[in-house]
Structure formats: structure tokens, C-alpha cells
Design an enzyme around this catalytic site. Structure first.
Site, PDB file in Angstrom:
ATOM      1  N   ASP A  13      -3.282   2.496  -5.731  1.00  0.00           N
ATOM      2  CA  ASP A  13      -2.122   2.563  -4.841  1.00  0.00           C
ATOM      3  C   ASP A  13      -1.888   1.287  -4.055  1.00  0.00           C
ATOM      4  OD1 ASP A  13      -4.284   2.663  -3.123  1.00  0.00           O
ATOM      5  OD2 ASP A  13      -3.164   3.796  -1.650  1.00  0.00           O
ATOM      6  N   GLU A  14      -2.459   0.186  -4.475  1.00  0.00           N
ATOM      7  CA  GLU A  14      -2.257  -1.036  -3.698  1.00  0.00           C
ATOM      8  C   GLU A  14      -2.350  -2.284  -4.550  1.00  0.00           C
ATOM      9  OE1 GLU A  14      -5.494  -2.389  -1.174  1.00  0.00           O
ATOM     10  OE2 GLU A  14      -6.564  -0.569  -1.680  1.00  0.00           O
ATOM     11  N   ASP A  34       0.867  -1.169   0.000  1.00  0.00           N
ATOM     12  CA  ASP A  34       0.000   0.000   0.000  1.00  0.00           C
ATOM     13  C   ASP A  34       0.909   1.226   0.000  1.00  0.00           C
ATOM     14  OD1 ASP A  34      -2.061   1.771   0.544  1.00  0.00           O
ATOM     15  OD2 ASP A  34      -3.039   0.369   1.912  1.00  0.00           O
TER      16      ASP A  34
END
Length: 366
Positions: A109-110, A9
Site C-alpha cells: 500500500d505504499e 500511502d
DNA sequence: TCGCCCTCCTC
DNA sequence: CCATGTGAGGGCGA
């Protein structure tokens, strides 16, 4: 062999990207905002850096309220630029692809990753791999990230959450049960306010307590699928694999109207660009749709939808526009109050291949 | 299967 | 106090 699943993350992603672009921001509270355009400050905070969080600002907070909290603190209020973050994200995902066995991005974002094969199930090797991944992202983009490692997706996700910011949390398989015992159920992926309230009413507040519950009771309260998921989540035994190359199943676009209205044409007009965007996504991904849904978020924030399906896949933007308008006409008749926001969604996606690219057969590629 | 709703996720 | 935007998945009635 025990699986080695990771979850990575990127820390306070949008705001951190802004800090990298403008390093002087690092010493200040930063909020990245989505402005809805109704009034100067209407909209919400999408991401806040830690300096802003310390002052009580968080994602989802109305911009006006965030500004009050940040008054006199030399805060930076930045308009979100999605394309910019997409570009950074794309480069990081490429980097990750090269460093793991299987990569499953789950957001901008992960991502989940699997490194069972390359580590042979050895968690000390896995830690080295995770540190190397974090370092590579930092060297390439100057961005910090948080990583969780464990034997399942739920455990890995829990780990990355606990590791924030800029950390690494490892839950080795043997420690999983002890680790989970005192974790509040609200921390488990997939358990939100509604589910935790129901669990609480059953006397269940921790994963340990959830693990001790009767599966039959859970299935009665939550349905067969979700009940089984809860048992797996609580015991860290979810077998859900990390899967690469998942295709999207829907595209949508929702906008906030300049003023509340029930006029289908007014709503449709303002959504027009959104429909184009959805169509562009279809083109970019080479997909056609079978179902169109008109989405209305009413003045009281309740949600109403109308949808229509076709027998065969469609990729024509004119059809998309026409159907959306007609669905909004229906929708408008069925609602008791004005729309605040409106949206369009396409689903039932399929690849547009052989049919439309018949020329490939007539003129074989090289 | 379709249409609609609900819940959850992320920032 | 004002309340964005995107996507996944599942339940349920018809």
C-alpha cells in the site's frame, strides 16, 4: 536542482478496500483480521478503520481484545483476503507508474516516487502532480491516500505520515531544517523502540537534537552504517535515490501451529503448504535460491533459525522440502522449548535464465 | 562467506 | 489481554 521525492500511502488500506466493496461498512467500526486458527478468536488485527481506532483498536492488537473494545458497537470483523488487496494494489501501482518519473513500491500500500525531472524541481508543480495522483486513485478505485513531498525519502515519508488521512504534506527544501527541529526521533523511519531508548539515554529526543549530536558518538553507539544514516535522517540530507524495479532478495512463509510442538515432522507437515507457496513465488518470479532457512518461533515467542547454503542456485521443490525437514530436525534438537510457529525462508536469489532456457538459443524468439 | 541474531517496517 | 505475516538490512563471530 533540489530533488522532489514523494511518498504515497493508501489510508488504512485493507479496511478501506473492504469499505469500497461494501459501502455500508463506512459508518461502522471495521477490523480486518489475521486468524491463526488456534482458537476461534486467536490472531491479530491487521488493519482498523478510523471508527475502530477511535475506540482504541489498532494494528497488531489481539482479536479477542479488539472484540472486547468493540462490543455492542456494531463492528464488522472481517477475515483478511490478501489476494484481493494485491489485485487492487497492482492496479494502483500501474496507475502511479504512468504518473511519476521513477516509482519504487515498498509495500502493498505504499511507494516512493521521484518527480524531479518532470517538475524541474518546482514544488508548486509537484503539489499539482501529487493532487492529481491522489485524484486519479480516488476516481479509479474510490480509495483515499496520503502523500508527502520533500527533498529526500525520509522527509517524504514523514510527510505522508503527518498527512493521514487523505492529506498532502509538503516540506519544501528550505524549510526542512526548521521542520525537523522539533520532530521526535521516534517518528523517523528506521528508528524504533530500541534505537529511541538508546538515543534517549544519550539525551536525544528530537531530530534537532540528533542533528546536533557528534557523528562519532552516534557511530560508536550504533555502528558505522546506521550512525551515518541517523545523521542524514536528522538533517534531511539522506541522498538515498528512488529506485525502480528492485528485485526481492528473499521469500518466506511462516505459519502458526495448531498446537505447540517440538516434533519436526508435525511442524513440517503443517508447513508443507507454505513450502509450496514459497516455491510458487520462486517460479512466478523466475528465481532460484542458494540458502534455505528454517524458522522457529518458540512458545515464549523467542526466535531460532537454522540455515544451509548451496554452492550453486537450486530451484527444485523436492530439495527445498528435504532440506527444510532436515533443518527442522536440527532446530528441534537445539531448542529448549516447543515451537509455536514455524517458517521457511529462501534467500540468495538469482534469476534462472540462460542455463534452463537454452532452447531460446536453439530456437530464437521470432 | 556463512550462520545466526537483532532491529525495524507495514498492515 | 494475547501475541500474524513478509521482507530489508546490518552486526558479529567463526
Amino acid at each position: 536542482m533540489a530533488r522532489v521525492v514523494g511518498h504515497i500511502d493508501l489510508d488504512y488500506f485493507y479496511a478501506q478496500v473492504e469499505e469500497v466493496e461494501e459501502p455500508s461498512l463506512k459508518s461502522r467500526p471495521v477490523i480486518v483480521c489475521v486468524f491463526s486458527g488456534r482458537t476461534d478468536d486467536s490472531g491479530v488485527v491487521s488493519t482498523a478503520n478510523y471508527k475502530a481506532r477511535e475506540l482504541g483498536v489498532h494494528s497488531g492488537m489481539p482479536i479477542a481484545l479488539a472484540k472486547k473494545k468493540l462490543g455492542g458497537k456494531d463492528a464488522a470483523v472481517i477475515k483478511m483476503e490478501h489476494e484481493k488487496y494485491e489485485a487492487v494494489s497492482g492496479r494502483i501501482m500501474e496507475e502511479l507508474e504512468d504518473r511519476v518519473d521513477v516509482l519504487e513500491p515498498t509495500g502493498i500500500d505504499e511507494a516512493f516516487f521521484d518527480i524531479t525531472a518532470s517538475t524541474g524541481g518546482d514544488y508548486s508543480k509537484a503539489v499539482e502532480a501529487a493532487e492529481s495522483i491522489k485524484r486519479a486513485i480516488f476516481e479509479r478505485e474510490r480509495l483515499t491516500s496520503s502523500v508527502g513531498l520533500g527533498r529526500s525519502k525520509i522527509i517524504a515519508k514523514l510527510g505522508s505520515d503527518m498527512a493521514k488521512p487523505d492529506g498532502l504534506k509538503v516540506i519544501v527544501p528550505e524549510e526542512t531544517e526548521a521542520f525537523l527541529a522539533s520532530i521526535p526521533v521516534t517518528k523517523l523511519y528506521g528508528i524504533g523502540p530500541k534505537t529511541s531508548a538508546t538515543l534517549s539515554s544519550m539525551g536525544i529526543r528530537t531530530a534537532g537534537e540528533l542533528a546536533g549530536a557528534q557523528p562519532a558518538d552516534l557511530e560508536r553507539a550504533f555502528g558505522r552504517k546506521f550512525g551515518a544514516y541517523l545523521v542524514a535522517a536528522a538533517t534531511g540530507t539522506d541522498a538515498d535515490p528512488v529506485v525502480a524495479g528492485l528485485e526481492p532478495t528473499q521469500f518466506s512463509r511462516i505459519i502458526t501451529l495448531r498446537r505447540d510442538t517440538r516434533e519436526p515432522l508435525e511442524a513440517f507437515d503443517q508447513l508443507s503448504k507454505g513450502i509450496e507457496r514459497v516455491h510458487q513465488k520462486l517460479i512466478d518470479s523466475g528465481k532460484a535460491f542458494r540458502t534455505v532457512t528454517a524458522i522457529g518461533i518458540l512458545a515464549d515467542l523467542s526466535i531460532k533459525t537454522k540455515s544451509r547454503s548451496f554452492e550453486a542456485p537450486v530451484d527444485d521443490v523436492a530439495v527445498l522440502r528435504d532440506v527444510t525437514l532436515s533443518l527442522f530436525e536440527d532446530l528441534s534438537r537445539s531448542v529448549a522449548r516447543d515451537f509455536r510457529r514455524v517458517g521457511v525462508r529462501v534467500s540468495g536469489l538469482s534469476a534462472v535464465d540462460s542455463q534452463s532456457s537454452l532452447t531460446q538459443f536453439l530456437r530464437p524468439a521470432r
